[in-house]
Design a protein around this motif. Structure first.
Motif, PDB file in Angstrom:
ATOM      1  N   THR A 162       0.937  -0.864  -0.283  1.00  0.00           N
ATOM      2  CA  THR A 162       0.186   0.347  -0.281  1.00  0.00           C
ATOM      3  C   THR A 162       0.689   1.313  -0.060  1.00  0.00           C
ATOM      4  O   THR A 162       0.195   1.863  -0.892  1.00  0.00           O
ATOM      5  CB  THR A 162      -1.403   0.016   1.526  1.00  0.00           C
ATOM      6  OG1 THR A 162       0.119  -0.124   3.017  1.00  0.00           O
ATOM      7  CG2 THR A 162      -2.272  -1.397   1.165  1.00  0.00           C
ATOM      8  N   HIS A 163       1.920   1.457   0.620  1.00  0.00           N
ATOM      9  CA  HIS A 163       2.769   2.132   0.599  1.00  0.00           C
ATOM     10  C   HIS A 163       3.322   2.304  -0.617  1.00  0.00           C
ATOM     11  O   HIS A 163       3.296   3.458  -1.063  1.00  0.00           O
ATOM     12  CB  HIS A 163       4.032   2.072   1.427  1.00  0.00           C
ATOM     13  CG  HIS A 163       5.080   3.564   1.728  1.00  0.00           C
ATOM     14  ND1 HIS A 163       4.713   4.934   1.938  1.00  0.00           N
ATOM     15  CD2 HIS A 163       6.638   3.617   0.688  1.00  0.00           C
ATOM     16  CE1 HIS A 163       5.478   5.453   1.968  1.00  0.00           C
ATOM     17  NE2 HIS A 163       6.957   4.890   0.735  1.00  0.00           N
ATOM     18  N   TYR A 164       3.556   1.527  -1.279  1.00  0.00           N
ATOM     19  CA  TYR A 164       4.524   1.448  -2.992  1.00  0.00           C
ATOM     20  C   TYR A 164       3.223   2.367  -3.973  1.00  0.00           C
ATOM     21  O   TYR A 164       3.264   3.178  -5.019  1.00  0.00           O
ATOM     22  CB  TYR A 164       4.258   0.150  -3.185  1.00  0.00           C
ATOM     23  CG  TYR A 164       5.269   0.575  -4.768  1.00  0.00           C
ATOM     24  CD1 TYR A 164       6.672   0.810  -5.021  1.00  0.00           C
ATOM     25  CD2 TYR A 164       4.677  -0.408  -5.679  1.00  0.00           C
ATOM     26  CE1 TYR A 164       7.126   0.595  -6.159  1.00  0.00           C
ATOM     27  CE2 TYR A 164       5.203   0.037  -6.889  1.00  0.00           C
ATOM     28  CZ  TYR A 164       7.185   0.193  -7.594  1.00  0.00           C
ATOM     29  OH  TYR A 164       7.563  -0.096  -8.404  1.00  0.00           O
ATOM     30  N   TRP A 165       1.835   1.736  -3.888  1.00  0.00           N
ATOM     31  CA  TRP A 165       0.849   2.024  -4.756  1.00  0.00           C
ATOM     32  C   TRP A 165       0.284   3.248  -4.526  1.00  0.00           C
ATOM     33  O   TRP A 165       0.882   4.508  -5.094  1.00  0.00           O
ATOM     34  CB  TRP A 165      -0.632   1.251  -4.045  1.00  0.00           C
ATOM     35  CG  TRP A 165      -1.813   2.252  -4.282  1.00  0.00           C
ATOM     36  CD1 TRP A 165      -2.119   2.515  -5.101  1.00  0.00           C
ATOM     37  CD2 TRP A 165      -2.993   0.909  -3.305  1.00  0.00           C
ATOM     38  NE1 TRP A 165      -4.041   1.999  -5.272  1.00  0.00           N
ATOM     39  CE2 TRP A 165      -3.796   1.449  -4.225  1.00  0.00           C
ATOM     40  CE3 TRP A 165      -3.085   0.115  -2.396  1.00  0.00           C
ATOM     41  CZ2 TRP A 165      -5.737   1.085  -3.265  1.00  0.00           C
ATOM     42  CZ3 TRP A 165      -4.804   0.174  -1.912  1.00  0.00           C
ATOM     43  CH2 TRP A 165      -5.607   0.195  -2.871  1.00  0.00           C
ATOM     44  N   LEU A 181       2.496   5.436  -5.707  1.00  0.00           N
ATOM     45  CA  LEU A 181       2.509   6.035  -7.423  1.00  0.00           C
ATOM     46  C   LEU A 181       1.608   6.957  -7.604  1.00  0.00           C
ATOM     47  O   LEU A 181       2.039   7.322  -8.764  1.00  0.00           O
ATOM     48  CB  LEU A 181       1.752   4.458  -7.861  1.00  0.00           C
ATOM     49  CG  LEU A 181       2.283   3.406  -7.859  1.00  0.00           C
ATOM     50  CD1 LEU A 181       1.525   2.286  -8.362  1.00  0.00           C
ATOM     51  CD2 LEU A 181       4.279   3.458  -9.066  1.00  0.00           C
ATOM     52  N   ALA A 182       0.293   7.210  -7.265  1.00  0.00           N
ATOM     53  CA  ALA A 182      -0.170   8.039  -6.983  1.00  0.00           C
ATOM     54  C   ALA A 182       0.556   9.568  -6.554  1.00  0.00           C
ATOM     55  O   ALA A 182       0.027  10.795  -7.491  1.00  0.00           O
ATOM     56  CB  ALA A 182      -1.165   8.335  -5.973  1.00  0.00           C
ATOM     57  N   ALA A 204      -1.490   9.799  -3.083  1.00  0.00           N
ATOM     58  CA  ALA A 204      -0.719  11.186  -2.943  1.00  0.00           C
ATOM     59  C   ALA A 204      -0.205  11.427  -1.071  1.00  0.00           C
ATOM     60  O   ALA A 204       1.075  11.378  -0.756  1.00  0.00           O
ATOM     61  CB  ALA A 204      -0.614  12.338  -3.301  1.00  0.00           C
ATOM     62  N   GLY A 205      -1.383  11.200  -0.975  1.00  0.00           N
ATOM     63  CA  GLY A 205      -0.799  12.107   0.588  1.00  0.00           C
ATOM     64  C   GLY A 205      -0.482  11.203   1.924  1.00  0.00           C
ATOM     65  O   GLY A 205       0.214  11.897   2.762  1.00  0.00           O
ATOM     66  N   GLN A 206      -1.478  10.390   1.587  1.00  0.00           N
ATOM     67  CA  GLN A 206      -0.605   9.108   2.829  1.00  0.00           C
ATOM     68  C   GLN A 206       0.943   9.082   2.314  1.00  0.00           C
ATOM     69  O   GLN A 206       1.690   8.697   2.899  1.00  0.00           O
ATOM     70  CB  GLN A 206      -1.905   7.858   1.905  1.00  0.00           C
ATOM     71  CG  GLN A 206      -1.634   6.667   3.057  1.00  0.00           C
ATOM     72  CD  GLN A 206      -2.184   5.899   2.528  1.00  0.00           C
ATOM     73  OE1 GLN A 206      -3.124   5.047   3.776  1.00  0.00           O
ATOM     74  NE2 GLN A 206      -2.287   4.506   1.687  1.00  0.00           N
TER      75      GLN A 206
END
Length: 473
Positions: free
Chosen positions: A312-315, A318-319, A347-349
């Motif tokens: 989920t961090h890699y996801w 990408l954003a 992106a904020g995450q």
């Protein structure tokens, strides 16, 4: 229950034919490529208003191509109408990636995979919908009507290859392009009752999006209604560009005689229980496998729960890359102010946890070895559900909804498919189950790197033993 929406009819040249069957009719001279294109477009026009699967209509050029193109009789799908997903460059079509933030400028040339796709002989009628940048598991939009499931338009079509899956499931075309960065071939295949195979990383031409990734998650492929269509596509794509990095596959034409030892994973990596309908569908699939003589044994998930955080961090990375570098990626007319709330939330995450990036990239790269080890000890394939629960209704994964809530729902829903993207292993979703609401449920099979042949052989056997439900029945 809302009525099913489909375009199947016996009154046109497409009938119930799959892509192999239609290609044979065209090769025999019983159907012309123009007649096939006309029939497909008439079917599209019947279902598109209710289902919204079309991103770009390119029918005028397709109809001209149907008449003028030198269709090779040796091509697997010469003259068969199809669509390309609108995150893949096709000359003359704007590649919008499901977002108004991207420029509405037609691509000047095909990207390399597009040439591989078209080399199979398909006639591309246009481009299909996907959610913004393919970052979620439903083809819904903050600024437009959703792409709806033809089995019941109140429900999600899955994503990100939602538009392609809808057109194939509704009978408009027999085969369509899809690609998969976290389940985006397999999820809509499961939601719409199709065959969806994500090939081994490197089996097909690398996507343009994947080339710049530290870990390339994206695999191209197709969604189809029959196992043989998927098998013929992969064989034709392999003939166009053989790869020496993987075992030669060739055309798989039916089941094998050998019996398999199949590992069973029945608990999502999140630790949550499957819903009742999905658990029932998985149990019925195991019973079918056992009745056919295969040995099914429980096995652990190849990775631990920490994989969720890494993926989920890699996801989210990408954003963030899209938000920060969109003008370099998509052209100077890219407008980040038009990004949807879900992309901005991802992106904020990422920014809140940027320090995790090196560890996440290393863990995802290392997952290839851990995945490969799962097939030691005589395990031929691994079986699980494709998704942790049945297809949700439109709005459940709304990209304009509360980010934290939607993100949590996505992680719980899509808990089986991402490992194959990180590890690069092949996997197939087959429509072997059905929910109490009459919606398809996909069962997921994974194989070791390069072993698409075993996946297809078993898929042929299961298709023959338990014919897939048809939307027109």
């Amino acid at each position: 229950m809302s009525p099913r929406v489909h375009a199947f009819t016996t009154d046109d040249v497409l009938g119930d034919l799959d892509a192999v069957g239609l290609a044979a009719a065209i090769a025999a001279g019983d159907v012309s490529p123009r007649e096939a294109a006309d029939a497909a477009l008439a079917r599209v026009d019947r279902v598109a208003p209710a289902l919204n699967p079309i991103a770009v209509d390119d029918r005028d050029r397709a109809l001209k191509r149907a008449v003028d193109a030198p269709w090779s009789p040796t091509s697997a799908f010469a003259g068969v109408p199809s669509y390309i997903k609108n995150n893949t460059a096709f000359a003359g079509i704007p590649t919008r990636h499901g977002s108004p933030a991207t420029p509405a400028r037609a691509a000047l040339e095909n990207e390399p995979f597009t040439d591989q796709f078209c080399a199979t002989g398909v006639n591309v009628l246009g481009a299909t919908t996907l959610p913004a940048f393919g970052l979620t598991a439903t083809t819904e939009f903050a600024d437009d009507e959703p792409t709806r499931n033809p089995w019941n338009p109140e429900y999600s079509s899955g994503a990100s290859s939602g538009g392609s899956a809808v057109l194939v499931a509704a009978g408009a075309v027999p085969i369509a392009h899809a690609n998969d960065g976290g389940g985006s071939i397999r999820i809509p295949a499961a939601a719409c009752g199709l065959v969806g195979l994500k090939p081994t990383r490197g089996r097909l031409v690398t996507s343009e999006q994947g080339k710049g990734m530290p870990v390339d998650l994206i695999a191209n492929g197709v969604v189809t209604r029959s196992v043989r269509d998927t098998a013929h596509f992969l064989a034709a794509a392999e003939r166009y560009r053989p790869t020496t990095a993987l075992p030669f596959m060739g055309l798989v034409e039916g089941p094998a005689r050998r019996r398999l030892r199949i590992g069973l994973i029945d608990t999502p990596i999140t630790g949550n229980a499957l819903d009742a309908d999905t658990a029932t569908a998985l149990n019925e699939a195991v019973e079918l496998l056992t009745d056919l003589g295969h040995d099914v044994v429980p096995v652990p998930m190849p990775v631990d729960k920490a994989f969720i955080g890494h993926f989920t961090h890699y996801w989210s990375l990408l954003a963030f890359a899209i938000q920060r570098n969109g003008r370099k990626m998509f052209g100077t007319a890219f407008d980040p102010t038009l990004l949807d709330p879900f992309t901005r939330g991802l992106a904020g995450q990422f920014l809140r946890g940027v320090w995790r990036t090196p560890r996440a990239v290393a863990a995802l790269a290392n997952s290839k070895k851990r995945y490969h080890r799962a097939f030691r000890g005589g395990i031929d394939l691994i079986c699980s559900p494709t998704l942790a629960h049945t297809t949700p209704k439109i709005g459940y994964l709304d990209p304009a909804g509360d980010f934290e809530e939607i993100f949590d729902r996505l992680v719980r829903y899509v808990s089986f498919t991402p490992l194959n993207n990180a590890a690069g292993g092949p996997a197939i979703s087959l429509p072997l189950g059905q929910s109490g609401e009459g919606l398809p449920i996909g069962i997921h099979f994974s194989a070791d790197h390069g072993d698409e042949r075993t996946l297809l052989e078993l898929a042929y056997e299961l298709e023959a033993a338990e014919p897939f439900a048809r939307i027109q029945d």
